[in-house]
Design an enzyme around this catalytic site. Structure first.
Site, mmCIF file in Angstrom:
data_model
loop_
_atom_site.group_PDB
_atom_site.id
_atom_site.type_symbol
_atom_site.label_atom_id
_atom_site.label_comp_id
_atom_site.label_asym_id
_atom_site.label_seq_id
_atom_site.Cartn_x
_atom_site.Cartn_y
_atom_site.Cartn_z
ATOM 1 N N GLU A 91 52.201 32.249 17.850
ATOM 2 C CA GLU A 91 53.189 31.290 17.361
ATOM 3 C C GLU A 91 54.095 30.885 18.508
ATOM 4 O O GLU A 91 54.597 31.748 19.242
ATOM 5 C CB GLU A 91 54.064 31.914 16.270
ATOM 6 C CG GLU A 91 53.558 31.760 14.876
ATOM 7 C CD GLU A 91 54.593 32.255 13.862
ATOM 8 O OE1 GLU A 91 55.806 32.033 14.089
ATOM 9 O OE2 GLU A 91 54.187 32.881 12.876
ATOM 10 N N ASP A 99 66.724 31.063 11.335
ATOM 11 C CA ASP A 99 66.667 32.044 12.416
ATOM 12 C C ASP A 99 67.990 32.755 12.611
ATOM 13 O O ASP A 99 69.068 32.158 12.512
ATOM 14 C CB ASP A 99 66.257 31.363 13.726
ATOM 15 C CG ASP A 99 64.824 30.865 13.674
ATOM 16 O OD1 ASP A 99 63.958 31.648 13.262
ATOM 17 O OD2 ASP A 99 64.577 29.705 14.038
#
Length: 274
Positions: free
Chosen positions: A49, A60
């Site tokens: 990723e 995040d």
């Protein structure tokens, strides 16, 4: 067969799960992130990723937020991130690459152009964190036209009634977000995963990857027992960040420290027979 489907098929015949490490493009600079990317398959990455740096990464935690800011400061853009993938493909034609990020930069780029350029660069799948299922048609046609998998996120709060809607049009694999919250803050228990993954599996034939909150080889092995793949992000970024000097520059051993950690996590995942 796509690279993602082919990789999961191969791993199924080998009787093991997949390890999927994450890196943020251009963190802390192009040379370092490129060296980490190129070294990941040899260290045991089955899929990779790559984060597309963005100024407002709402899912995040502080670790990846800071990594994204370092990447942006180093000059990361969407076209430059695609160039990273294109360069990787000159050395590795087989390891699947998934781009993970947010809708705004893709919207600015244009869905058709972005998907065409991503496919040309060698991208295999997209995780667009803030693209709701109800609006996914905006990207789905362009992705399908360019043979890009759209990988959907399923959360602990996704109930049985909503699961089919979330998974509609999903391909590649399903990303199970193991905690209700942002990345890198805590870890799901084995008991939670043992209950949650079978519920998701009843709704899809796709492989299931577990991400968010997995930091150690022991936790990676636990997740591998429950699902088909394990994603580790914040722990790797923390290792990289800890190696940087006060000005945020990479040290001589920064790349090796991250790749050594990838190797240890990959070995833990591979130790679990499926």
């Amino acid at each position: 067969m796509s690279r993602i489907a082919a990789r999961f098929s191969k791993l199924k015949t080998e009787g093991r799960g997949a390890f999927i490490p994450f890196l943020e493009a251009y963190d802390p600079d192009l040379a370092t992130s490129t060296a980490i990317l190129h070294g990941m398959p040899g260290a045991g990455a089955d899929l990779i990723e790559i984060g597309m740096p963005f100024t407002d990464p709402m899912a995040d935690g502080p670790t990846i937020q800071t990594a994204g800011l370092r990447g942006l400061k180093a000059g990361a853009t969407l076209p430059k991130t695609l160039t990273m993938v294109s360069d990787f493909r000159t050395h590795d034609a087989d390891t699947p690459v998934i781009l993970m990020g947010y809708l705004n930069p893709i919207l600015s780029y244009g869905a058709d152009k972005f998907c065409a350029d991503a496919a040309k660069a060698g991208v295999d799948g997209l995780i667009v964190v803030d693209l709701p299922s109800e609006e996914a048609d905006w990207l789905a046609g362009a992705a399908a036209a360019n043979a890009l998998d759209i990988i959907r996120l399923v959360a602990p709060t996704t109930d049985d009634a909503r699961l089919p809607q979330v998974l509609n049009g999903s391909s590649g694999f399903v990303y199970y977000v193991s905690i209700a919250g942002i990345t890198g803050t805590r870890t799901a228990t084995a008991e939670h995963l043992a209950a949650a993954i079978p519920r998701v599996r009843r709704a899809t034939d796709l492989p299931i990857a577990i991400g968010f909150g997995i930091r150690t080889p022991a936790q990676a092995a636990e997740a591998a027992r429950a699902a088909d793949a394990v994603v580790v992000a914040s722990a790797l970024i923390d290792t990289l960040a800890a190696s940087l000097d006060p000005e945020g520059r990479a040290a001589a051993n920064s790349v090796q420290l991250v790749l050594d950690q990838v190797r240890g996590l990959a070995e833990a995942v591979r130790s679990v027979a499926k």
